[in-house]
Scaffold this active site. Structure first.
Site, PDB file in Angstrom:
ATOM      1  N   GLU A 190      23.342 -54.230 -49.040  1.00 23.71           N
ATOM      2  CA  GLU A 190      23.641 -53.689 -50.368  1.00 23.71           C
ATOM      3  C   GLU A 190      22.311 -53.442 -51.086  1.00 23.71           C
ATOM      4  OE1 GLU A 190      26.692 -52.944 -51.423  1.00 23.71           O
ATOM      5  OE2 GLU A 190      27.541 -53.683 -49.536  1.00 23.71           O
ATOM      6  N   ASP A 221       7.698 -53.063 -56.500  1.00 18.61           N
ATOM      7  CA  ASP A 221       7.031 -51.813 -56.880  1.00 18.61           C
ATOM      8  C   ASP A 221       6.772 -51.795 -58.387  1.00 18.61           C
ATOM      9  OD1 ASP A 221       5.921 -49.338 -56.565  1.00 18.61           O
ATOM     10  OD2 ASP A 221       7.824 -48.274 -56.308  1.00 18.61           O
ATOM     11  N   ASN A 259      -0.251 -47.991 -47.102  1.00 18.43           N
ATOM     12  CA  ASN A 259      -1.063 -48.479 -48.231  1.00 18.43           C
ATOM     13  C   ASN A 259      -2.575 -48.461 -47.966  1.00 18.43           C
ATOM     14  OD1 ASN A 259       1.380 -50.932 -49.396  1.00 18.43           O
ATOM     15  ND2 ASN A 259       1.017 -48.842 -50.098  1.00 18.43           N
TER      16      ASN A 259
END
Ligand code: FPP
Length: 259
Positions: free
Chosen positions: A225, A38, A86
């Protein structure tokens, strides 16, 4: 997976002050790292450039992430390249991204051959332009025999649609008398997702500081994680990957149990 000690040391030789290869335990490198890339648009805007220039710069980061992952001996690197949402972007940007996916894959095929990388895609590829689909198929065919790292790209991917599709397929199996509804467990659902056969990510990295999943791998990230960095994707380097893995190795993974 296997890694080459000499290539690894050479690759990480010019370390910045805060991180080096010595900070990472090579015996505990995550098998599957997934990245939400991003910040391309913000990177470009901050430089007075068109957003498309951010995506073009993002390709360089992606190439480095692939090489870094191979050097570190990851089994799987997966990336969120294009979401089902998108399509709402300006047509010009969507066209550029589709073009970039196709040209990049053709351009990087020698790298995939050299590094023994196998390609994989997940998402609904039927909605992509035919030339993009053809290049993806060529990439799949040409790397099918590679048995090194898997590089998996999420394209036209949305997790809710993926789970709904799995539910539809399972329901159809039950309706056809091929399956008893009682046999639908977590493994059965996972076996109907686009990612079937891939291990769940051990580590999810998101660049540009946003603290959300954006409809990415909602099922598969159940015990992963998370590592979020303010670094924008075009600035993400091999050293950021080491920082993420160092952070991952400091966590205690309990998978819902106790230690
Ligand atoms: C997010 O940045 C990035 C994307 C939607 C596209 C990712 C594409 C690349 C990294 C280009 C190369 C990819 C391949 C597979 C060849 P953003 O546009 O949402 O950035 P912003 O949040 O700052 O606007």
């Amino acid at each position: 997976m296997r890694y080459d000690e000499d290539l690894l040391k050479e690759y990480f030789c010019e370390a910045p002050k805060d991180i080096s290869l010595d900070d990472v335990d090579m015996a505990r490198v995550p098998g599957h790292v997934s990245i939400i890339m991003d910040g391309n648009g913000r990177w470009a805007t901050a430089r007075g450039l068109d957003r498309s220039q951010g995506h073009v710069a993002g390709v360089d980061s992606l190439r480095e992430a692939v090489t870094t992952s191979v050097r570190l001996g990851l089994d799987v690197l997966s990336v969120y390249a294009f979401s089902t949402e998108n399509w709402k972007r300006p047509q010009k940007e969507v066209n550029l991204l589709m073009h970039l996916f196709a040209t990049t894959l053709v351009h990087e095929l020698p790298l995939f051959h050299q590094e023994n990388v196998r390609l994989r895609f997940f998402g609904d590829l039927t909605a992509l332009p035919v030339e993009t689909r053809e290049v993806f198929q060529k990439g799949l065919d040409e790397t099918a025999d590679h048995d090194g790292m898997t590089f998996a790209l999420a394209v036209n991917y949305g997790s809710r649609a993926e789970i709904a599709r799995a539910a539809r397929e399972l329901a159809a199996e039950v309706a056809a008398g091929e399956r008893d509804a009682d046999t639908i467990d977590a493994d059965a659902v996972a076996g109907h997702l686009y990612t079937r056969g891939l291990p769940d990510p051990d580590l999810l990295i998101r660049t540009s500081g946003e603290l959300r999943l954006s409809n990415y791998l909602l099922w598969q990230l159940a015990y992963s994680e998370f590592y979020v960095t303010p670094t924008l994707w075009p600035d993400f380097s091999r050293w950021d990957m080491l920082r993420a893995i160092k952070s991952y190795q400091s966590r205690e993974r309990r998978f819902g149990g106790v230690k």
